[in-house]
Design a protein around this motif. Structure first.
Motif, PDB file in Angstrom:
ATOM      1  N   TYR A  53       1.962  10.314  -1.088  1.00 36.36           N
ATOM      2  CA  TYR A  53       1.299  11.360  -0.530  1.00 36.36           C
ATOM      3  C   TYR A  53       1.458  11.120   1.075  1.00 36.36           C
ATOM      4  O   TYR A  53       1.699  12.139   1.961  1.00 36.36           O
ATOM      5  CB  TYR A  53      -0.251  11.414  -1.143  1.00 36.36           C
ATOM      6  CG  TYR A  53      -0.995  12.236  -0.157  1.00 36.36           C
ATOM      7  CD1 TYR A  53      -1.030  13.517  -0.348  1.00 36.36           C
ATOM      8  CD2 TYR A  53      -1.930  11.594   0.506  1.00 36.36           C
ATOM      9  CE1 TYR A  53      -1.941  14.238   0.356  1.00 36.36           C
ATOM     10  CE2 TYR A  53      -2.803  12.267   1.300  1.00 36.36           C
ATOM     11  CZ  TYR A  53      -2.760  13.581   1.228  1.00 36.36           C
ATOM     12  OH  TYR A  53      -3.704  14.567   1.969  1.00 36.36           O
ATOM     13  N   MET A  54       0.928   9.950   1.574  1.00 33.63           N
ATOM     14  CA  MET A  54       0.833   9.612   2.955  1.00 33.63           C
ATOM     15  C   MET A  54       2.010   9.736   3.676  1.00 33.63           C
ATOM     16  O   MET A  54       1.959  10.326   4.860  1.00 33.63           O
ATOM     17  CB  MET A  54       0.165   8.132   3.102  1.00 33.63           C
ATOM     18  CG  MET A  54      -0.389   7.941   4.583  1.00 33.63           C
ATOM     19  SD  MET A  54      -1.968   8.831   4.731  1.00 33.63           S
ATOM     20  CE  MET A  54      -1.164   9.822   6.100  1.00 33.63           C
ATOM     21  N   GLU A  98      -4.142   8.318  10.103  1.00 31.65           N
ATOM     22  CA  GLU A  98      -3.850   8.726   8.639  1.00 31.65           C
ATOM     23  C   GLU A  98      -4.707  10.189   8.349  1.00 31.65           C
ATOM     24  O   GLU A  98      -4.444  11.002   7.985  1.00 31.65           O
ATOM     25  CB  GLU A  98      -4.362   7.581   7.780  1.00 31.65           C
ATOM     26  CG  GLU A  98      -3.602   6.493   7.467  1.00 31.65           C
ATOM     27  CD  GLU A  98      -3.803   5.527   6.390  1.00 31.65           C
ATOM     28  OE1 GLU A  98      -5.253   5.591   6.065  1.00 31.65           O
ATOM     29  OE2 GLU A  98      -3.198   4.954   5.756  1.00 31.65           O
ATOM     30  N   LYS A  99      -6.038  10.197   8.908  1.00 29.17           N
ATOM     31  CA  LYS A  99      -6.832  11.220   8.886  1.00 29.17           C
ATOM     32  C   LYS A  99      -6.385  12.594   9.668  1.00 29.17           C
ATOM     33  O   LYS A  99      -6.287  13.508   9.099  1.00 29.17           O
ATOM     34  CB  LYS A  99      -8.344  10.879   9.310  1.00 29.17           C
ATOM     35  CG  LYS A  99      -9.063   9.847   8.234  1.00 29.17           C
ATOM     36  CD  LYS A  99     -10.501  10.114   8.364  1.00 29.17           C
ATOM     37  CE  LYS A  99     -11.108   9.575   9.825  1.00 29.17           C
ATOM     38  NZ  LYS A  99     -12.476   9.540   9.368  1.00 29.17           N
ATOM     39  N   MET A 124      -3.600  13.522   7.494  1.00 27.48           N
ATOM     40  CA  MET A 124      -4.069  14.392   6.129  1.00 27.48           C
ATOM     41  C   MET A 124      -5.171  15.430   5.729  1.00 27.48           C
ATOM     42  O   MET A 124      -4.995  16.039   5.101  1.00 27.48           O
ATOM     43  CB  MET A 124      -4.281  13.123   5.334  1.00 27.48           C
ATOM     44  CG  MET A 124      -5.612  12.434   5.527  1.00 27.48           C
ATOM     45  SD  MET A 124      -5.618  10.945   4.206  1.00 27.48           S
ATOM     46  CE  MET A 124      -6.734  11.843   3.192  1.00 27.48           C
ATOM     47  N   TYR A 179       1.115  -1.071  -0.090  1.00 30.03           N
ATOM     48  CA  TYR A 179       0.089   0.057  -0.028  1.00 30.03           C
ATOM     49  C   TYR A 179       0.837   1.179  -0.004  1.00 30.03           C
ATOM     50  O   TYR A 179       0.951   1.622   1.002  1.00 30.03           O
ATOM     51  CB  TYR A 179      -1.006   0.000   1.351  1.00 30.03           C
ATOM     52  CG  TYR A 179      -2.091  -1.003   1.331  1.00 30.03           C
ATOM     53  CD1 TYR A 179      -2.657  -1.174   0.051  1.00 30.03           C
ATOM     54  CD2 TYR A 179      -2.327  -1.529   2.374  1.00 30.03           C
ATOM     55  CE1 TYR A 179      -3.761  -2.225   0.083  1.00 30.03           C
ATOM     56  CE2 TYR A 179      -3.523  -2.778   2.315  1.00 30.03           C
ATOM     57  CZ  TYR A 179      -4.030  -2.867   1.136  1.00 30.03           C
ATOM     58  OH  TYR A 179      -5.238  -3.541   0.957  1.00 30.03           O
ATOM     59  N   ASN A 180       1.519   1.493  -1.124  1.00 29.02           N
ATOM     60  CA  ASN A 180       2.596   2.703  -1.034  1.00 29.02           C
ATOM     61  C   ASN A 180       1.702   3.916  -1.593  1.00 29.02           C
ATOM     62  O   ASN A 180       1.076   3.945  -2.648  1.00 29.02           O
ATOM     63  CB  ASN A 180       3.635   2.377  -2.142  1.00 29.02           C
ATOM     64  CG  ASN A 180       4.834   1.865  -1.369  1.00 29.02           C
ATOM     65  OD1 ASN A 180       4.863   2.233  -0.310  1.00 29.02           O
ATOM     66  ND2 ASN A 180       5.615   0.967  -2.092  1.00 29.02           N
ATOM     67  N   SER A 181       1.853   4.951  -0.738  1.00 30.96           N
ATOM     68  CA  SER A 181       1.292   5.967  -1.134  1.00 30.96           C
ATOM     69  C   SER A 181       2.553   7.222  -0.733  1.00 30.96           C
ATOM     70  O   SER A 181       2.290   7.544   0.407  1.00 30.96           O
ATOM     71  CB  SER A 181      -0.213   6.474  -0.195  1.00 30.96           C
ATOM     72  OG  SER A 181      -0.261   7.673  -0.425  1.00 30.96           O
ATOM     73  N   HIS A 205      -1.601   2.496   4.741  1.00 30.23           N
ATOM     74  CA  HIS A 205      -0.513   3.407   3.916  1.00 30.23           C
ATOM     75  C   HIS A 205       0.400   4.256   4.850  1.00 30.23           C
ATOM     76  O   HIS A 205       1.335   4.918   4.495  1.00 30.23           O
ATOM     77  CB  HIS A 205      -1.187   4.462   3.309  1.00 30.23           C
ATOM     78  CG  HIS A 205      -2.335   3.974   2.169  1.00 30.23           C
ATOM     79  ND1 HIS A 205      -3.479   3.593   2.770  1.00 30.23           N
ATOM     80  CD2 HIS A 205      -2.250   3.471   0.994  1.00 30.23           C
ATOM     81  CE1 HIS A 205      -4.212   3.180   1.733  1.00 30.23           C
ATOM     82  NE2 HIS A 205      -3.652   3.065   0.557  1.00 30.23           N
TER      83      HIS A 205
END
Lengths: 331, 165
Positions: A86-87, A315-316, A319, A82-84, A214
């Motif tokens: 952005y994250m 995560e939230k 971001m 799960y590469n992001s 991520h």
């Protein structure tokens, strides 16, 4: 739901066609249906080859290894699926922005403290005299908010832990399991050995859940990042050690499932025998599968899933405009 | 900026999902609805060529089928319930293929209901798609993710826990 496999026997694990096959030294063989495996815990002397690692990677199965003394050795963490970018960027930026880092680090300490308090209050209502310790921790809880550095925050966390562990002798009704203070590497008594084992398991469950998101496990916020080993799982584990680990410890000791006969004294301090290790894991797995009604999701979720949800909340927080609040038990 | 079909489709249902996908924030793959979708397309029409990948469009076409001597690009669906979004998806594939100079008809197939439906792409469809693309680019370029907005689809979405926890 996918399953966790625990391997205690020694032997060889291999790939047979498109599934896993465990050949035990005692002659018992077992197929492990690969599509249904979440992760594997290895306690026995198990031989792996490269083909297996390759296969586990394609199936995205993480493997956690423990040595003879039940110490965590490390994990086979297949390449990130799960590469992001952005994250990762958001996570690194939050680590760098001291206010944001402190904010979330305080939450981990707060979550740990509040869950510890829930447990102490529960036993206090059942007639154990814990009011003074509860008051102590409640006053430390007020200090968390005004800590302006990770170091001082860690110091408050240390004080909370010390008070909390001080209550264990009142909660556990087995005089073989008392301790003066937390000792690690090696644990000096039965209870310390059990706590160390329990905590290392919570760390690995958290690592497995991070793997399904991520987030990058190498960037913790409370536990200083050294860019070599995993630290975010240690952060998240703070919240769940009391909720999942400690409650299991009280259950196995107070119900007499584990007693002093499940331990060995050796040069390396006190160790849990394989028999005790198995019994503990059985009860722990039950706890992980147990479900509670989640108030905001309006769904039944298992304790295990709560760890994943915590990752999503983090995560939230990293971001978007989302105020992170650590999971705290209801009762 | 080329919008991949998966993001285009997601946008039709939920802007937030499209925004998350554009940043590789893909959903939890343990999710059973995704498995059902995968299995239906794997188990049906095993004789024909399926899942054709067009790298430079990052498009995965379910299958190309031959009927009455004509080729069709086909989209496989679980049920008629998602028919409307299926048609829009298919038209977008046809639009992308048209950009590459391939004029081809489309077909929606619902194996579980033994239905198929022919689809054509006309000029008003093209105008509509191009307007859509401009909208999508604007949303994706925003630094902030679109806010959570509860719709009927949420309870079945793989991002449900992420959005609502």
């Amino acid at each position: 739901m996918k399953e966790t496999i625990y391997i205690f026997n020694s032997g060889r694990i291999q790939r047979k066609d498109n599934t896993l096959f465990f050949e035990s030294e005692d002659g018992t063989n077992k197929f492990l249906p690969v599509e249904n495996i979440k992760e594997i815990f290895v306690f026995g002397e198990v031989d792996f080859n490269k083909r297996i690692l390759e296969f586990l990677t394609t199936k995205e199965i993480i493997v956690h290894f423990f040595n003879f003394y039940d110490y965590y050795i490390g994990s086979f963490y297949p390449r990130e699926h799960y590469n992001s970018g952005y994250m990762i960027l958001k996570q690194a930026l939050a680590y760098e922005a001291i206010n944001k880092r402190l904010k979330i680090a305080r939450c981990f300490v707060e979550g740990a403290a509040k869950n510890s308090l829930k447990i102490l209050k529960y036993y206090n209502r059942r007639g154990q005299n814990l009011s003074s310790i509860i008051e102590e921790i409640e006053s430390y809880l007020q200090e968390i908010e005004c800590q302006e550095s990770i170091e001082t925050l860690m110091h408050v966390e240390g004080k909370i832990k010390q008070s909390y562990y001080g209550a264990f002798k009142n909660i556990i009704n087995n005089s073989d399991f008392t301790f003066e203070k937390r000792t690690k590497k090696p644990p000096k008594d039965y209870l310390n050995a059990l706590i160390s084992f329990s905590n290392s398991l919570i760390y690995t469950y958290c690592l497995s859940e991070i793997y399904q998101t991520h987030l990058d496990p190498r960037m913790g916020f409370l536990h200083a990042t050294n860019f070599r080993r995993f630290s975010l799982n240690l952060d998240i584990a703070e919240i769940f050690k009391p909720v999942i680990g400690d409650r299991t410890i009280f259950a196995v000791l107070n119900k007499g499932i584990i007693d002093s006969k499940d331990f060995d004294n050796n040069l390396n301090g006190i160790i849990l025998k394989p028999s005790g290790c198995r019994k503990f894991l059985e009860v722990l797995q039950e706890r992980l599968n147990q479900t509670i009604k989640h108030s905001t999701l309006k769904r039944e979720v298992s304790y295990r899933r709560l760890i994943r949800l915590e990752c999503y909340k983090i995560e939230k927080f990293l971001m978007e405009y989302y105020e992170y609040k650590p999971f705290v038990m209801d009762w | 900026m080329l919008i991949s079909p998966s993001i285009y489709n997601a946008f039709l249902i939920c802007q937030r999902q499209a925004w998350l996908m554009s940043r590789q924030m893909v959903a939890d793959q343990e999710f059973t609805y995704l498995d059902i979708g995968r299995l239906i397309s794997e188990e049906s029409f095993s004789r024909e060529r399926k899942e054709i990948y067009i790298p430079d469009l990052s498009a995965k076409i379910d299958m190309i089928t031959l009927k009455d001597g004509k080729y069709f690009v086909a989209e496989i669906k679980k049920s008629s319930a998602t028919m409307q979004s299926g048609i829009e998806q298919l038209k977008y594939y046809m639009y992308l293929l048209r950009l590459k100079g391939v004029e081809i008809k489309g077909m929606i197939k619902i194996p579980l209901e033994k239905k198929s439906l022919e689809i054509t792409l006309n000029s008003s469809d093209i105008d509509y798609i191009e307007k859509r693309i401009r909208e999508i680019i604007e949303v994706l370029n925003s630094e902030n993710s679109p806010l959570v907005k509860r719709i009927k689809y949420c309870s079945k979405c793989a991002h449900y826990e992420f959005c609502f926890v």
